[in-house]
Enzyme design. Structure first.
Site, PDB file in Angstrom:
ATOM      1  CG  ASN A  89      -2.559   0.381   0.227  1.00  0.00           C
ATOM      2  OD1 ASN A  89      -2.867   1.824   0.928  1.00  0.00           O
ATOM      3  ND2 ASN A  89      -3.388  -0.070   0.149  1.00  0.00           N
ATOM      4  NE  ARG A  90      -2.416   5.119  -2.738  1.00  0.00           N
ATOM      5  CZ  ARG A  90      -3.791   3.887  -3.332  1.00  0.00           C
ATOM      6  NH1 ARG A  90      -3.928   3.269  -2.358  1.00  0.00           N
ATOM      7  NH2 ARG A  90      -3.195   4.055  -4.510  1.00  0.00           N
ATOM      8  CG  HIS A 187      -3.044  -6.780  -4.262  1.00  0.00           C
ATOM      9  ND1 HIS A 187      -3.736  -6.485  -5.488  1.00  0.00           N
ATOM     10  CD2 HIS A 187      -2.955  -5.050  -3.238  1.00  0.00           C
ATOM     11  CE1 HIS A 187      -3.961  -4.867  -5.604  1.00  0.00           C
ATOM     12  NE2 HIS A 187      -3.524  -4.236  -4.464  1.00  0.00           N
ATOM     13  CD  GLU A 341      -4.979  -4.693  -1.403  1.00  0.00           C
ATOM     14  OE1 GLU A 341      -4.396  -4.447  -1.106  1.00  0.00           O
ATOM     15  OE2 GLU A 341      -5.731  -4.250  -2.394  1.00  0.00           O
TER      16      GLU A 341
END
Length: 379
Positions: A89-90, A187, A341
């Protein structure tokens, strides 16, 4: 040119010798009553997952490609059923700090880092270290700075196994020489109809229940958490906790559904993180189901929450597998699938107010572990 199977086998050598060869199609297959799963070393990816529908037929409920050689070539790289890492993710503003030192990561997502950049683990060929009739293990050595700003050497392995209509996933990781961010996930992209519903190819007729997830992370227009934790009111766009059997598209007619996942109104549906609050150990924390196929999928996990992404960026360019769809020209349309996820809080290393920093930093001598399972049944 060598065949895919030979190519994959060549990439799957381990220090102690040659692992068993994949099948003629280049896939490794494991099976148990009610379930069959197939994998490739690229990204430690699941390519096919067959379960029983309400008619007793085997249907393939995850996205992917027939041609395994296309996985590393796909310019869109949607991370189909792979392991992105070392930090999934980020990462906000493509920076993080450890012990007062600021590290810069690759800006590959509008000023932020997504999945550690464009050389993350879902772009790598993993080693196959063990294979049996119902289990397979992949491993990887991630050298320091192989992904920009990801310092220190990290080893990781994922073991996939199947038993009695259940897919089990166990991931471990170790930092060899430095404190470093680690946050992993599987994912996985689902369409429980295998794109065979003649009434709709979209995901909105599936149902979703998150019984322990009234709260979610507020996100900005780039799907980056702002730091705020919000509570979804019953019947609101982000409510999947108030009652079982809510349609994924229950809020399609509400103001704000278009743009709910950001991109200044372009992203439709969902691309965010829901918290699991006070879930008992081994509880089912998420149920995805399809009335058309009759299939339901129950998630159990040791993670504190889950990312849901309803495939708003699928544009119809990807072709369905031959195991899916109503004709040979089927496409992956916008909002026709959902990625689920299980993971820790996205960008948690930059939000000490959440109390997740220590859980997302791995030092020498420490072990990271992640465990989830999907059990498939019928409505």
């Amino acid at each position: 040119m060598r065949s895919s199977a030979v190519f994959i086998a060549a990439l799957a050598k381990v220090v102690f010798g040659q692992v068993p060869a994949p099948g003629p199609d280049g896939r490794y297959t494991i099976s148990a009553p009610g379930i069959k799963a197939q994998f490739i070393p690229y990204g430690a990816s699941l390519t096919n997952l067959f379960v029983k529908d309400k008619n007793g037929a085997d249907i393939d409920v995850v996205l992917g490609y027939d041609d395994i050689d296309y996985y590393p070539k796909d310019p869109g790289h949607p991370v189909y059923n792979a392991i992105p890492g070392r930090y999934a993710n980020r990462i906000g503003k493509a920076t993080y700090t450890i012990d007062g030192v600021v590290y810069k990561t690759q800006d590959n997502d509008g000023g932020n880092t997504l999945h550690s950049g464009t050389n993350n683990w879902s772009f790598r060929f993993w080693n196959v270290t063990a294979v049996s009739a119902d289990s397979i293990t992949f491993s990887i050595l991630d050298k320091s700075n192989s992904s920009l700003g990801m310092i220190g050497d990290v080893t990781s392995s994922v073991t996939y196994s199947v038993t009695n209509s259940t897919w089990n996933i166990k991931i471990t990781a170790n930092s060899l020489d430095a404190k470093t961010p680690v946050l992993l996930t599987q994912h996985t992209y689902f369409n429980l109809d295998a794109y065979r519903n003649p009434a709709t190819q979209l995901i909105w007729d599936h149902t979703l229940h998150l019984p322990y997830s009234k709260r979610y992370l507020e996100a900005d227009q780039g799907a980056l958490p702002t730091g705020k934790i919000l509570t979804a009111a019953p019947g609101s766009i982000n409510d999947f906790a108030s009652k079982p059997g809510l349609l994924l598209g229950h809020a399609r007619n509400l103001t704000g559904f278009q743009g709910n996942c950001g991109a200044n109104g372009v992203c439709e549906g969902y691309n965010g993180y829901w918290l699991f609050d006070d879930a008992p150990k081994s509880a089912v924390v998420l149920t995805l189901a399809s009335p058309f196929s009759g299939v339901k999928a129950d998630l159990r996990t040791d993670q504190p929450g889950v990312v849901l992404y309803s495939c708003s960026w699928s544009d119809g360019s990807a072709i369905l597998k031959s195991t899916q769809g109503l004709n040979k020209d089927g496409r992956v349309l916008k909002s026709s699938c959902i990625a689920i996820e299980a993971q820790d809080y996205p960008d948690g290393i930059n939000h000490p107010e959440w109390g997740r920093v220590d859980a997302q930093l791995l030092g020498p001598g420490e072990k990271y572990s992640w465990e989830s399972s999907w059990t498939f049944g019928l409505l």
